[in-house]
Design an enzyme around this catalytic site. Structure first.
Site, mmCIF file in Angstrom:
data_model
loop_
_atom_site.group_PDB
_atom_site.id
_atom_site.type_symbol
_atom_site.label_atom_id
_atom_site.label_comp_id
_atom_site.label_asym_id
_atom_site.label_seq_id
_atom_site.Cartn_x
_atom_site.Cartn_y
_atom_site.Cartn_z
ATOM 1 N N HIS A 203 0.811 -1.229 0.000
ATOM 2 C CA HIS A 203 0.000 0.000 0.000
ATOM 3 C C HIS A 203 0.836 1.268 0.000
ATOM 4 C CE1 HIS A 203 1.014 -0.333 4.258
ATOM 5 N NE2 HIS A 203 0.833 0.962 4.326
HETATM 6 C C1 UD1 Z 1 -1.421 5.875 5.548
HETATM 7 C C2 UD1 Z 1 -0.052 6.361 5.981
HETATM 8 C C3 UD1 Z 1 0.954 5.239 5.813
HETATM 9 C C4 UD1 Z 1 0.489 3.974 6.521
HETATM 10 C C5 UD1 Z 1 -0.920 3.621 6.087
HETATM 11 C C6 UD1 Z 1 -1.408 2.471 6.932
HETATM 12 C C7 UD1 Z 1 0.393 8.747 5.594
HETATM 13 C C8 UD1 Z 1 1.099 9.724 4.745
HETATM 14 N N1 UD1 Z 1 0.407 7.477 5.150
HETATM 15 O O1 UD1 Z 1 -1.352 5.576 4.164
HETATM 16 O O2 UD1 Z 1 2.197 5.627 6.379
HETATM 17 O O3 UD1 Z 1 1.372 2.936 6.209
HETATM 18 O O4 UD1 Z 1 -1.789 4.733 6.289
HETATM 19 O O5 UD1 Z 1 -2.440 1.773 6.324
HETATM 20 O O6 UD1 Z 1 -0.149 9.092 6.617
HETATM 21 N N2 UD1 Z 1 -8.930 5.093 1.808
HETATM 22 C C9 UD1 Z 1 -10.186 4.550 1.823
HETATM 23 N N3 UD1 Z 1 -10.718 4.261 3.044
HETATM 24 C C10 UD1 Z 1 -10.088 4.494 4.222
HETATM 25 C C11 UD1 Z 1 -8.805 5.067 4.170
HETATM 26 C C12 UD1 Z 1 -8.236 5.359 2.953
HETATM 27 O O7 UD1 Z 1 -10.800 4.320 0.788
HETATM 28 O O8 UD1 Z 1 -10.652 4.203 5.292
HETATM 29 C C13 UD1 Z 1 -8.316 5.369 0.477
HETATM 30 C C14 UD1 Z 1 -8.607 6.772 -0.057
HETATM 31 O O9 UD1 Z 1 -8.762 6.691 -1.427
HETATM 32 C C15 UD1 Z 1 -7.333 7.513 0.277
HETATM 33 C C16 UD1 Z 1 -6.275 6.436 0.144
HETATM 34 O O10 UD1 Z 1 -6.900 5.248 0.598
HETATM 35 O O11 UD1 Z 1 -7.098 8.602 -0.592
HETATM 36 C C17 UD1 Z 1 -5.033 6.701 0.961
HETATM 37 O O12 UD1 Z 1 -5.343 6.932 2.343
HETATM 38 P P1 UD1 Z 1 -4.356 7.786 3.272
HETATM 39 O O13 UD1 Z 1 -4.835 7.713 4.672
HETATM 40 O O14 UD1 Z 1 -4.131 9.128 2.700
HETATM 41 O O15 UD1 Z 1 -2.984 7.044 3.126
HETATM 42 P P2 UD1 Z 1 -2.644 5.496 3.289
HETATM 43 O O16 UD1 Z 1 -2.201 4.991 1.961
HETATM 44 O O17 UD1 Z 1 -3.745 4.786 3.973
HETATM 45 N N1 UDP Z 2 -3.372 -5.343 8.976
HETATM 46 C C1 UDP Z 2 -4.653 -5.839 9.178
HETATM 47 N N2 UDP Z 2 -5.413 -6.163 8.095
HETATM 48 C C2 UDP Z 2 -4.956 -6.044 6.820
HETATM 49 C C3 UDP Z 2 -3.644 -5.549 6.623
HETATM 50 C C4 UDP Z 2 -2.884 -5.201 7.712
HETATM 51 O O1 UDP Z 2 -5.079 -5.983 10.328
HETATM 52 O O2 UDP Z 2 -5.719 -6.354 5.887
HETATM 53 C C5 UDP Z 2 -2.565 -4.982 10.140
HETATM 54 C C6 UDP Z 2 -1.249 -5.701 10.234
HETATM 55 O O3 UDP Z 2 -1.412 -6.954 10.858
HETATM 56 C C7 UDP Z 2 -0.429 -4.741 11.056
HETATM 57 C C8 UDP Z 2 -0.947 -3.393 10.627
HETATM 58 O O4 UDP Z 2 -2.213 -3.611 10.026
HETATM 59 O O5 UDP Z 2 -0.696 -4.911 12.443
HETATM 60 C C9 UDP Z 2 -0.010 -2.755 9.643
HETATM 61 O O6 UDP Z 2 -0.607 -1.631 9.095
HETATM 62 P P1 UDP Z 2 -0.362 -1.147 7.609
HETATM 63 O O7 UDP Z 2 0.293 -2.216 6.833
HETATM 64 O O8 UDP Z 2 -1.652 -0.606 7.135
HETATM 65 O O9 UDP Z 2 0.585 0.110 7.833
HETATM 66 P P2 UDP Z 2 2.158 0.294 8.121
HETATM 67 O O10 UDP Z 2 2.547 -0.616 9.226
HETATM 68 O O11 UDP Z 2 2.871 0.039 6.835
HETATM 69 O O12 UDP Z 2 2.259 1.734 8.479
#
Ligand code: UD1
Ligand code: UDP
Length: 350
Positions: A203
């Site tokens: 992601h």
């Molecule tokens: C964010 C964090 C990243 C982390 C990740 C964990 C930042 C810059 N990035 O990335 O470090 O690893 O969370 O998962 O803070 N969206 C949905 N539903 C949701 C949330 C997001 O559809 O509930 C979609 C939207 O299209 C959104 C995109 O995901 O634009 C990205 O979401 P965003 O929270 O901006 O960044 P992540 O990629 O989730």
């Molecule tokens: N995770 C989860 N369901 C999923 C993918 C990830 O519960 O479908 C959990 C995973 O086990 C870990 C955490 O989310 O505990 C990691 O978050 P993510 O990969 O979204 O973000 P990052 O750690 O890269 O910031």
């Protein structure tokens, strides 16, 4: 003591679960959810599964460009902090919610505690790296998972307020693995045998927002020939749709799963292929080989001891690692003893 905790994204819910529980035994916590993640499967599901208290406030900021999203969070957190007058502000990890919380606290002269302080990938193109560096430099209490983080902070001239507490994700893992294995039917429901598949997550912006990088990753995964289960982050789902990418027949796409289901999928996986920070660590906790879809990692310890390999986005390297990478060395206890949350609460009370 009154602690204002800021969280907003999936990994922060998991990190906050053990800390919130320990904190509330002796202190008052006011929980602010920024609303960065908002789908049930990215947010509320974790509160239910992990027994995290309902947030006192949800700012419902939602998605957006970095500046707009972080700015809106900053304004929202600032207003709540002015009203609540906490003694400390607690932030986790490296997301935009972390950065907004730290900026709000710093401007209001509220001492900031940062859980997962000191991590560095040394790649400033990653938004997470910018968030970590700024947050660490604004924090009064730097709660590090291990010694590598302490060294990273020392190189940036930060020594005051630094504590090694262990890793809160290991606390969460220890707290929930048994329940997950005892109650979750995800493997049976999917007709999977333990050890028969590899688990994929991807992601990170640098991998999925670039259609070329995402296509290379998918080609590597397809070419490995391994059976793969892929819970797809909403960002990645949108990127795949946008790029018209369809995975091969060996890849099963599923919606994001809950934490308990994820623990079971990790435990049953032959290997884990990921660009997630948290999932790299969980692969190590579970004793599963980790193939990391990045050129750098902040969890360098897992690479140094041979359980994690960095493969970037080259399809041949990915496919080869998925087929052949199997760690041989021991698995030293790099992430503490599962009691980081208690140490964090002790540090907060000092
Ligand atoms: C964010 C964090 C990243 C982390 C990740 C964990 C930042 C810059 N990035 O990335 O470090 O690893 O969370 O998962 O803070 N969206 C949905 N539903 C949701 C949330 C997001 O559809 O509930 C979609 C939207 O299209 C959104 C995109 O995901 O634009 C990205 O979401 P965003 O929270 O901006 O960044 P992540 O990629 O989730
Ligand atoms: N995770 C989860 N369901 C999923 C993918 C990830 O519960 O479908 C959990 C995973 O086990 C870990 C955490 O989310 O505990 C990691 O978050 P993510 O990969 O979204 O973000 P990052 O750690 O890269 O910031």
């Amino acid at each position: 003591m009154k602690v204002l905790t800021v969280l907003g994204a999936r990994p922060q819910f998991i990190k906050a679960a053990p800390v919130s529980r320990a904190l509330r035994r002796s202190h008052e916590e006011f929980l602010v959810h920024t609303g960065q993640h908002y789908d049930d499967a990215m947010s509320d599901l974790f509160f239910r599964q992990l027994g995290i208290p309902t947030p006192d406030v949800n700012l419902e900021i939602g998605s957006g460009a970095h500046g707009a999203q972080t700015g809106a969070m900053l304004a929202g957190i600032e207003a709540v902090a002015i009203e609540q007058r906490p003694d400390r502000l607690l932030v986790y990890g490296d997301t935009n919610s972390t950065l907004a919380g730290a900026l709000a606290g710093a401007k209001l002269h509220i001492p900031i505690a940062h859980v997962e302080a000191g991590l560095r990938s040394y790649d400033r193109r990653m938004p997470e790296e910018v968030n970590r560096v700024v947050t660490d430099h604004l924090s009064d209490l730097l709660l590090c998972p291990g010694q590598v983080a302490v060294g990273n902070l020392a190189r940036e001239g930060i020594a005051k307020g630094v504590h090694v507490v262990g890793d809160v994700m290991f606390d969460a893992f220890c707290d929930h693995l048994e329940t997950a294995l005892g109650t979750c039917t995800v493997l049976g429901d999917m007709g999977l045998e333990p050890g028969s598949y590899q688990l994929l997550t991807a992601h990170r912006a640098e991998n999925v927002d670039d259609p070329g990088a995402l296509a290379r990753i998918m080609r590597g995964v397809d070419d490995s020939g391994c059976q793969v289960v892929f819970p797809v982050h909403p960002r990645t789902r949108a990127a795949m749709r946008g790029a018209g990418l369809e995975p091969g027949p060996n890849v099963r796409l599923i919606d994001p799963v809950g934490y308990l289901e994820m623990l079971v999928l990790e435990h049953g996986a032959q290997a884990i292929v990921t660009d997630s920070g948290g999932v790299q660590k969980e692969a190590y906790f579970a004793g599963r080989p980790c193939i990391t879809l990045r050129d750098s990692t902040e969890w360098t310890e897992t690479v140094a001891c041979g359980w994690n390999v960095l493969v970037g986005t080259d399809p041949r390297t990915i496919a080869e690692a998925m087929r052949t990478f199997r760690p041989t060395g021991g698995r030293p206890q790099l992430f503490g003893d599962g009691r980081a949350a208690e140490r964090i609460v002790d540090c907060l009370g000092q």
